[in-house]
Write a protein that holds these residues in place. Structure first.
Motif, PDB file in Angstrom:
ATOM      1  N   ASP A 154      52.139 -23.900  -3.894  1.00  8.42           N
ATOM      2  CA  ASP A 154      52.910 -24.079  -2.666  1.00  8.42           C
ATOM      3  C   ASP A 154      52.931 -25.458  -2.136  1.00  8.42           C
ATOM      4  O   ASP A 154      52.320 -26.300  -2.458  1.00  8.42           O
ATOM      5  CB  ASP A 154      52.577 -23.106  -1.630  1.00  8.42           C
ATOM      6  CG  ASP A 154      51.136 -23.243  -1.110  1.00  8.42           C
ATOM      7  OD1 ASP A 154      50.544 -24.328  -1.258  1.00  8.42           O
ATOM      8  OD2 ASP A 154      50.664 -22.255  -0.370  1.00  8.42           O
ATOM      9  N   ARG A 155      53.794 -25.704  -0.861  1.00  9.36           N
ATOM     10  CA  ARG A 155      53.776 -26.658  -0.395  1.00  9.36           C
ATOM     11  C   ARG A 155      52.539 -27.667   0.069  1.00  9.36           C
ATOM     12  O   ARG A 155      52.305 -28.725  -0.074  1.00  9.36           O
ATOM     13  CB  ARG A 155      54.763 -26.624   0.910  1.00  9.36           C
ATOM     14  CG  ARG A 155      55.523 -27.890   1.430  1.00  9.36           C
ATOM     15  CD  ARG A 155      56.236 -27.324   2.670  1.00  9.36           C
ATOM     16  NE  ARG A 155      57.037 -28.234   2.952  1.00  9.36           N
ATOM     17  CZ  ARG A 155      58.372 -28.012   3.704  1.00  9.36           C
ATOM     18  NH1 ARG A 155      58.504 -26.853   3.843  1.00  9.36           N
ATOM     19  NH2 ARG A 155      59.179 -29.039   4.135  1.00  9.36           N
ATOM     20  N   GLN A 156      51.499 -26.685   0.314  1.00  8.26           N
ATOM     21  CA  GLN A 156      50.246 -27.119   0.589  1.00  8.26           C
ATOM     22  C   GLN A 156      49.498 -27.963  -0.152  1.00  8.26           C
ATOM     23  O   GLN A 156      48.849 -28.971  -0.076  1.00  8.26           O
ATOM     24  CB  GLN A 156      49.540 -26.074   1.349  1.00  8.26           C
ATOM     25  CG  GLN A 156      48.254 -26.306   1.990  1.00  8.26           C
ATOM     26  CD  GLN A 156      48.137 -27.268   3.278  1.00  8.26           C
ATOM     27  OE1 GLN A 156      49.391 -27.315   3.873  1.00  8.26           O
ATOM     28  NE2 GLN A 156      47.223 -28.187   3.479  1.00  8.26           N
ATOM     29  N   GLU A 157      49.879 -27.238  -1.577  1.00 13.67           N
ATOM     30  CA  GLU A 157      49.164 -27.895  -2.677  1.00 13.67           C
ATOM     31  C   GLU A 157      49.599 -29.250  -3.091  1.00 13.67           C
ATOM     32  O   GLU A 157      48.881 -29.779  -3.977  1.00 13.67           O
ATOM     33  CB  GLU A 157      49.257 -26.832  -3.692  1.00 13.67           C
ATOM     34  CG  GLU A 157      48.388 -25.619  -3.662  1.00 13.67           C
ATOM     35  CD  GLU A 157      48.473 -24.697  -4.696  1.00 13.67           C
ATOM     36  OE1 GLU A 157      47.959 -24.571  -5.503  1.00 13.67           O
ATOM     37  OE2 GLU A 157      49.305 -23.965  -4.270  1.00 13.67           O
ATOM     38  N   LYS A 204      37.080 -25.404  -6.978  1.00 12.98           N
ATOM     39  CA  LYS A 204      37.299 -24.010  -6.087  1.00 12.98           C
ATOM     40  C   LYS A 204      38.523 -23.696  -5.583  1.00 12.98           C
ATOM     41  O   LYS A 204      39.030 -22.503  -5.959  1.00 12.98           O
ATOM     42  CB  LYS A 204      36.275 -24.109  -4.865  1.00 12.98           C
ATOM     43  CG  LYS A 204      34.863 -23.686  -5.359  1.00 12.98           C
ATOM     44  CD  LYS A 204      33.983 -23.693  -4.046  1.00 12.98           C
ATOM     45  CE  LYS A 204      32.540 -24.010  -4.126  1.00 12.98           C
ATOM     46  NZ  LYS A 204      32.011 -24.742  -2.776  1.00 12.98           N
ATOM     47  N   SER A 205      39.164 -24.574  -5.158  1.00 14.52           N
ATOM     48  CA  SER A 205      40.578 -24.249  -4.552  1.00 14.52           C
ATOM     49  C   SER A 205      41.556 -24.119  -5.394  1.00 14.52           C
ATOM     50  O   SER A 205      42.463 -23.115  -5.309  1.00 14.52           O
ATOM     51  CB  SER A 205      41.102 -25.752  -3.703  1.00 14.52           C
ATOM     52  OG  SER A 205      41.692 -26.499  -4.442  1.00 14.52           O
ATOM     53  N   LYS A 206      41.552 -24.645  -6.813  1.00 14.72           N
ATOM     54  CA  LYS A 206      42.674 -24.350  -7.731  1.00 14.72           C
ATOM     55  C   LYS A 206      42.228 -23.146  -8.466  1.00 14.72           C
ATOM     56  O   LYS A 206      43.452 -22.427  -8.785  1.00 14.72           O
ATOM     57  CB  LYS A 206      42.505 -25.739  -8.700  1.00 14.72           C
ATOM     58  CG  LYS A 206      43.460 -26.599  -8.264  1.00 14.72           C
ATOM     59  CD  LYS A 206      44.943 -26.338  -8.412  1.00 14.72           C
ATOM     60  CE  LYS A 206      45.732 -27.480  -8.156  1.00 14.72           C
ATOM     61  NZ  LYS A 206      47.031 -27.329  -7.866  1.00 14.72           N
ATOM     62  N   LEU A 233      38.067 -29.697 -15.059  1.00 12.18           N
ATOM     63  CA  LEU A 233      37.371 -28.853 -13.859  1.00 12.18           C
ATOM     64  C   LEU A 233      38.371 -27.372 -13.833  1.00 12.18           C
ATOM     65  O   LEU A 233      37.620 -26.549 -13.398  1.00 12.18           O
ATOM     66  CB  LEU A 233      37.888 -29.707 -12.488  1.00 12.18           C
ATOM     67  CG  LEU A 233      36.884 -30.932 -12.141  1.00 12.18           C
ATOM     68  CD1 LEU A 233      37.291 -31.614 -11.292  1.00 12.18           C
ATOM     69  CD2 LEU A 233      35.691 -30.558 -12.008  1.00 12.18           C
ATOM     70  N   PHE A 234      39.504 -27.283 -14.099  1.00  9.65           N
ATOM     71  CA  PHE A 234      40.275 -26.452 -13.975  1.00  9.65           C
ATOM     72  C   PHE A 234      40.195 -25.465 -15.141  1.00  9.65           C
ATOM     73  O   PHE A 234      40.239 -24.167 -14.832  1.00  9.65           O
ATOM     74  CB  PHE A 234      41.609 -26.884 -14.013  1.00  9.65           C
ATOM     75  CG  PHE A 234      42.809 -26.041 -13.567  1.00  9.65           C
ATOM     76  CD1 PHE A 234      42.729 -25.187 -12.780  1.00  9.65           C
ATOM     77  CD2 PHE A 234      44.077 -26.418 -14.023  1.00  9.65           C
ATOM     78  CE1 PHE A 234      43.556 -24.191 -12.058  1.00  9.65           C
ATOM     79  CE2 PHE A 234      45.183 -25.590 -13.550  1.00  9.65           C
ATOM     80  CZ  PHE A 234      44.944 -24.492 -12.679  1.00  9.65           C
ATOM     81  N   THR A 235      39.959 -26.001 -16.487  1.00 10.61           N
ATOM     82  CA  THR A 235      39.894 -25.079 -17.398  1.00 10.61           C
ATOM     83  C   THR A 235      38.703 -24.964 -18.441  1.00 10.61           C
ATOM     84  O   THR A 235      38.720 -24.120 -19.262  1.00 10.61           O
ATOM     85  CB  THR A 235      41.124 -25.477 -18.448  1.00 10.61           C
ATOM     86  OG1 THR A 235      40.469 -26.779 -18.880  1.00 10.61           O
ATOM     87  CG2 THR A 235      42.320 -25.451 -17.780  1.00 10.61           C
TER      88      THR A 235
END
Lengths: 301, 301
Positions: free
Chosen positions: B31-34, B281-283, B242-244
């Motif tokens: 979304d826009r926030q990201e 954490k956020s992703k 970090l993500f995967t």
């Protein structure tokens, strides 16, 4: 927001469901204006029909039951199932329709997508938006005659039909009550003998009821008095013939049970708001009619 | 209004295109926030990625080219193609993403959906609404974990990829100019040696240019000065790790070329607006992170 991860799975394809024979045969959009020319009792002998209600309100009779419908409802008309539309005269009713041949589910008759004990009206709920989009895409593919649209419409149909089979909420419906069975048998008799001379007297006799009792009960269950139902069945068949064949108006009128063509014309006009000729023109359109004629040579609907 | 009729055709399936191995591996909505935590230069070694821009504006670098994007654009990132997102800081950018494995088009490398001479940015135009709906449906199927979603997402992907192959308008792009080739080779060198110690002096030397000439030309073509590009490449790889994976932050920092963890933390924070820990954490999110770990055991992305 959201990231959704997805597990991989080696056996994603349904082993027993074969899609190879399935084909889209038509797709249409009926706008609010067309509410003025409703379609009376009719069925599709050679295809299953799916209908998505985009807006408005109406009553649909499917088989021997009445269903109130509104935006977000998806209707499934199994192949050969008689149905009848009545839009709310103030709000109208607008929808997408599509016809599908060659669907054979294991253990079911050809073109039966919904079992008899399940309601053919499905409330798509939170999936309504995507269901509507799938119809919109089907329509765009065919209307614009986009390249490879045959393969793509095939895949869209797979998605739609799988959603109906496995995901959309379905409601059970009770079998008809014992005391309604005679009346349903009587309606079935009208459905298949509408082109003969039928009288309320004879029909009441078939149901072992008094004339007034019969007429009252009939209307209660099916939404119309018997005579009006007979007319709707005849007009529905006339509409189908006007729409999908190039028979002359006289021949159509004879086939649905009218000896007197001007009486047929009047009845038709009273129901559909226009003459049979104009109905044919308005429904099929100059351009599509040509396409349709070409189609009919090989694949009568 | 409209009724559209459709001709039937016996050979609707593409004979040479096999879909059997194709799988959806993830779908996400950003979304826009990201926009505040953009993704720097990265690639997906094991899957093709498709992205649909729902709104906002931004610049995407794909390979060695910059593309301005807005609502209705569909981006195709062939497997292994480096790319980089910069959202317009005022308007933001929001989009769907999905990852696809096992796509093998005849005569093309695995995961190549768009040929090199074709722009990977496709303006969906009047088909934008349905393309967006297909992504929305993919997302709903996976997010809600609907029954049989593996079969349905497979069919939706077939529709999406067929539309890209056969229907959506595609633009040709010229090969890079002769005089840009050395700079592109230099960027390719950074892309694969970003974890080493790189200096503008050495890079300029590789390009047979003066330092200032090199820095100026590099920025002109790729949108960033060389040093900043190196940082974006490092941060992009750090984001991917970090993500995967569940590598520690220290290990991530070493792998992308930082000996000094606090310097890495600062650089990361300056780019992504948050610490590497918070980014992870956020992703991924508490719930999805579990799912992801499970996924990674068998199928590292």
């Amino acid at each position: 927001m959201g990231v959704v991860y997805y597990k991989q799975n080696k056996n994603i394809l349904e082993p027993h469901l074969s899609w190879d024979e399935m084909r889209l045969v038509y797709v249409s959009f009926n706008d609010r204006q067309e509410t003025l020319t409703p379609t009376a009792v009719h069925c599709h002998e050679k295809n299953l029909e799916l209908q998505y209600i985009c807006g408005g309100r109406g009553n649909l009779r499917i088989g021997s039951r009445l269903y109130e419908v509104q935006e977000g409802d998806l209707l499934v008309y199994n192949q050969g199932e008689l149905h009848d539309e009545s839009a709310d005269p103030e709000q109208g009713l607008w929808f997408y329709n599509c016809g599908v041949t060659g669907l054979n589910l294991p253990g079911r008759p050809e073109g039966e997508l919904i079992a008899p004990e399940t309601s053919p009206r499905i409330h798509a709920g939170e999936m309504a938006g995507v269901v509507e989009s799938l119809f919109k895409l089907l329509y765009a593919e065919v209307e614009r005659d986009l390249p490879k649209n045959e393969q793509i419409t095939h895949d869209i149909l797979r998605v739609l039909i799988s959603m109906i089979l496995y995901q959309l909420p379905k409601e059970c419906q009770l079998p008809p009550r014992e005391k309604d069975r005679l009346l349903i048998a009587c309606k079935d008799y009208i459905d298949s003998h509408f082109m003969e001379e039928l009288t309320v007297e004879k029909l009441a006799e078939r149901s072992h009821m008094s004339i007034s009792g019969f007429a009252h009960q009939f209307k209660k269950i099916f939404g119309f008095p018997p005579i009006q139902y007979i007319i709707r069945r005849r007009i529905g068949e006339a509409q189908r013939l006007l729409f999908t064949t190039d028979l002359s108006i006289t021949e159509v009128s004879v086939r649905v049970g009218y000896d007197n063509i001007s009486y047929f014309n009047n009845q038709f006009k009273r129901f559909a708001g226009m003459s049979p000729q104009n109905y044919r023109k308005s429904k099929v359109g100059a351009h599509q009619f040509k396409k349709l004629n070409k189609l009919l040579l090989h694949h009568p609907i």
